[in-house]
Design an enzyme around this catalytic site. Structure first.
Site, short mmCIF file in Angstrom:
data_model
loop_
_atom_site.label_atom_id
_atom_site.label_comp_id
_atom_site.label_asym_id
_atom_site.label_seq_id
_atom_site.Cartn_x
_atom_site.Cartn_y
_atom_site.Cartn_z
CD GLN A 61 -27.72 -28.83 -19.73
OE1 GLN A 61 -28.70 -28.57 -19.07
NE2 GLN A 61 -26.68 -29.43 -19.20
CD GLU A 183 -25.51 -26.30 -14.75
OE1 GLU A 183 -26.01 -26.15 -15.87
OE2 GLU A 183 -25.89 -25.68 -13.74
CG ASP A 212 -24.81 -26.01 -19.17
OD1 ASP A 212 -24.08 -25.06 -19.46
OD2 ASP A 212 -24.39 -27.15 -18.95
N GLY A 291 -38.25 -17.51 0.87
CA GLY A 291 -39.17 -16.38 0.93
C GLY A 291 -39.58 -16.06 2.36
N GLY A 292 -40.69 -15.38 2.50
CA GLY A 292 -41.13 -14.93 3.82
C GLY A 292 -41.97 -15.95 4.57
N1 CAO Z 1 -16.29 -27.04 -38.27
C1 CAO Z 1 -15.00 -26.84 -37.93
N2 CAO Z 1 -14.62 -26.54 -36.68
C2 CAO Z 1 -15.59 -26.48 -35.74
C3 CAO Z 1 -16.94 -26.69 -36.03
C4 CAO Z 1 -17.27 -26.99 -37.37
N3 CAO Z 1 -18.52 -27.20 -37.74
N4 CAO Z 1 -17.65 -26.57 -34.88
C5 CAO Z 1 -16.77 -26.29 -33.92
N5 CAO Z 1 -15.52 -26.22 -34.42
C6 CAO Z 1 -14.29 -25.93 -33.73
C7 CAO Z 1 -14.25 -24.51 -33.19
O1 CAO Z 1 -13.98 -23.61 -34.23
C8 CAO Z 1 -13.15 -24.61 -32.16
O2 CAO Z 1 -11.91 -24.53 -32.81
P1 CAO Z 1 -10.71 -23.51 -32.39
O3 CAO Z 1 -10.66 -23.52 -30.90
O4 CAO Z 1 -9.54 -24.12 -33.05
O5 CAO Z 1 -11.05 -22.19 -32.91
C9 CAO Z 1 -13.29 -26.05 -31.67
O6 CAO Z 1 -14.20 -26.69 -32.56
C10 CAO Z 1 -13.78 -26.23 -30.27
O7 CAO Z 1 -14.80 -25.34 -29.91
P2 CAO Z 1 -14.98 -24.94 -28.39
O8 CAO Z 1 -13.72 -24.32 -27.90
O9 CAO Z 1 -16.21 -24.12 -28.24
O10 CAO Z 1 -15.24 -26.37 -27.73
P3 CAO Z 1 -14.55 -27.02 -26.45
O11 CAO Z 1 -15.05 -28.43 -26.45
O12 CAO Z 1 -13.10 -26.84 -26.38
O13 CAO Z 1 -15.19 -26.21 -25.23
C11 CAO Z 1 -17.02 -25.35 -23.91
C12 CAO Z 1 -16.51 -26.48 -24.82
C13 CAO Z 1 -18.47 -25.63 -23.61
C14 CAO Z 1 -16.23 -25.33 -22.60
C15 CAO Z 1 -16.85 -24.01 -24.64
O14 CAO Z 1 -17.47 -24.09 -25.89
C16 CAO Z 1 -17.43 -22.83 -23.87
O15 CAO Z 1 -16.87 -22.34 -22.91
N6 CAO Z 1 -18.57 -22.30 -24.35
C17 CAO Z 1 -19.19 -21.12 -23.80
C18 CAO Z 1 -19.87 -21.40 -22.50
C19 CAO Z 1 -20.88 -22.50 -22.60
O16 CAO Z 1 -21.80 -22.48 -23.38
N7 CAO Z 1 -20.73 -23.47 -21.71
C20 CAO Z 1 -21.76 -24.45 -21.49
C21 CAO Z 1 -21.56 -25.65 -22.20
S1 CAO Z 1 -22.76 -26.80 -21.69
O17 CAO Z 1 -22.17 -27.42 -20.28
#
Ligand code: CAO
Length: 471
Positions: A61, A183, A212, A291-292
């Site tokens: 998001q 979030e 988000d 607020g106030g």
């Molecule tokens: N091709 C190949 N690999 C891909 C890819 C693609 N096109 N797109 C993503 N990936 C891989 C990434 O390289 C990653 O791999 P490694 O961990 O092995 O390096 C993997 O997909 C997962 O990516 P991620 O760690 O970002 O995803 P997740 O689902 O584990 O975590 C989230 C999700 C949101 C917790 C994390 O991305 C995060 O903390 N983001 C930053 C904060 C944020 O934006 N949070 C809000 C999200 S909305 O609620």
């Protein structure tokens, strides 16, 4: 004599500066670095971000909110997704079998989708072309994920020194920088949850996605700022918004109150009027106004069966007389116990219950009409059903119906930022990889090269691609 010389000199300077200002306008049609004002009709001179290309590596998001806003403003947003999988939200909270979810479609309008396995050698090659082609890379992977793909800042900056790299992370540098964040984690870590809810209940998260979507908004502003600065410096930069910081920015009035606590109780919090002492930290204040001008949520006609038959009522000081007239308490206008804001503070509970006795005799819309007629600020509690059906929001493009090839018609929130010369046309979200071929062609891949890329498995799901067939 001396005076007249001075005057002549002044006149000369004036004449010179007048000339300096008018000369380029006439000759080069540029004033202060800006072209001559367009004579095209408003809204027909292109979009605010026309020509800006975004390499969109966002998911879920926060990041998609940012890139969707940029797309609404005319940027060409190229969303890179993992072959066969895509943004995880495509399949989350699915309501229509086999179709992309509303979670995905409402956050990815106006974008193009290309599938690329960013860890595949061929995929990396395509990404290199995309990095050279685009102005901004936006990502919100978990900390370190972009580096693990080989897309470090050093590599990107070397490949395209003009590229802006914009990231959402959960936390900024510090003890939690490596944490994944969603979030509600951000709402809690940014100070919002501890200050939301009722004093005698647990901390609460709010339905508005301030962690988000709020952080995505902050990032979009950072990107636009960096694009503007690039016009002077010619180089890109890194832009980071941490969700904790974004939430805290939105909760800054509570940090204000934290500091005020040192100087005495917070008189506008209802707990003060109730004689309940304050602790060391800002407490939850229920529906007190931040607020106030004191405010509270009051019942309206029908509250017994309609959970949204309420109105937010603000006892704004300048309209106190009008409030007294409305509720039949004209004596409160002059009674020293009610006539001034300071005198009213310890009596707010009684005042609001007296106003509520009046609001309960009317629907929330009647209260709205009557109060607005005499300038009293009030806000009906609108349900999402009422918002979805509200004609004025449809008219302004804030709520838009779009058609989608697999899920049919759906409602989305359009651009909340209205610009008179950059009109938003809301388009449906792309299917997974819908624009892969189109974008590869923009990157100057020839047809035979595209066939090779497909066979390599860099843009197709491992089980469906030509590679799988060949194996
Ligand atoms: N091709 C190949 N690999 C891909 C890819 C693609 N096109 N797109 C993503 N990936 C891989 C990434 O390289 C990653 O791999 P490694 O961990 O092995 O390096 C993997 O997909 C997962 O990516 P991620 O760690 O970002 O995803 P997740 O689902 O584990 O975590 C989230 C999700 C949101 C917790 C994390 O991305 C995060 O903390 N983001 C930053 C904060 C944020 O934006 N949070 C809000 C999200 S909305 O609620």
């Amino acid at each position: 004599m001396a005076k007249s010389r001075k005057l002549r000199a002044k006149t000369k300077v004036k004449a010179k500066s007048k000339l300096a200002a008018s000369k380029p306008a006439a000759k080069n049609a540029v004033v202060n670095g800006l072209p001559k004002p367009s004579t095209r009709p408003w809204g027909e001179a292109g979009k605010a971000l026309d020509g800006v290309r975004i390499l969109d590596f966002t998911h879920v998001q926060s990041g998609p909110t940012c890139t969707q806003l940029l797309a609404f403003m005319g940027a060409d947003v190229i969303k890179v997704e993992r072959p066969g999988v895509g943004d995880i939200t495509r399949g989350q909270l699915r309501d229509v079998k086999g179709a992309d979810s509303l979670y995905f479609t409402m956050l990815n309008g106006n974008k193009r989708s290309i599938t690329i396995d960013s860890k595949h050698p061929k995929g990396k090659e395509i990404l290199e072309r995309l990095i050279k082609h685009c102005d901004v890379l936006v990502e919100n992977f978990a900390p370190g994920a972009l580096d693990r793909m080989g897309l470090t800042w050093d590599y990107i900056h070397k490949t395209n020194p003009r590229m802006i790299v914009a990231s959402v992370k959960g936390f900024g540098p510090g003890p939690y920088e490596d944490c994944k964040v969603y979030e509600n984690v951000a709402q809690c870590a940014g100070g919002a949850a501890s200050t939301t809810g009722f004093r005698d209940g647990p901390p609460l998260v709010t339905g508005a996605q301030i962690g988000d979507s709020g952080t995505g908004l902050h990032l979009a502003l950072g990107i636009v700022g960096a694009l503007y600065q690039r016009m002077r410096t010619g180089r890109g930069q890194r832009v980071l918004t941490a969700m904790q910081d974004g939430v805290l920015n939105l909760a800054r009035v509570k940090l204000r109150d934290q500091q005020r606590l040192k100087h005495g109780p917070l008189a506008e919090y209802s707990q003060h009027a109730e004689g309940i002492p304050f602790g060391k930290a800002v407490p939850r204040a229920g529906n007190d106004s931040g607020g106030g001008q004191p405010g509270w949520i009051l019942k309206c006609k029908g509250w017994e069966s309609d959970p949204d038959a309420y109105i937010y009522f603000i006892t704004q000081a300048p309209v106190w007389g009008a409030i007294c007239d409305l509720i039949g308490k004209t004596e409160w206008k002059t009674d020293p116990e009610y006539a001034t804001p300071a005198a009213r503070l310890p009596r707010l509970r009684h005042i609001f219950s007296t106003i509520e006795a009046w609001t309960m005799t009317k629907t929330k819309f009647e209260v709205m009409d009557i109060c607005n007629g005499v300038d009293i600020p009030v806000g009906p509690i609108l349900s999402m059903k009422e918002i979805a059906e509200e004609p004025s929001l449809r008219k302004t493009g804030t709520v838009v119906e779009v058609d989608h090839p697999t899920r049919g018609k759906y409602l989305t929130v359009g651009n909340p930022i209205k610009m008179s010369d950059s009109i938003t046309e809301v388009k449906r979200a792309p299917l997974l990889g819908e624009h892969t071929d189109e974008i590869l062609k923009v990157l100057r891949y020839r047809n035979e090269e595209i066939a090779e890329i497909k066979a390599s498995g860099a843009i197709t799901a491992p089980d469906k691609g030509a590679r799988a067939e060949a194996a």
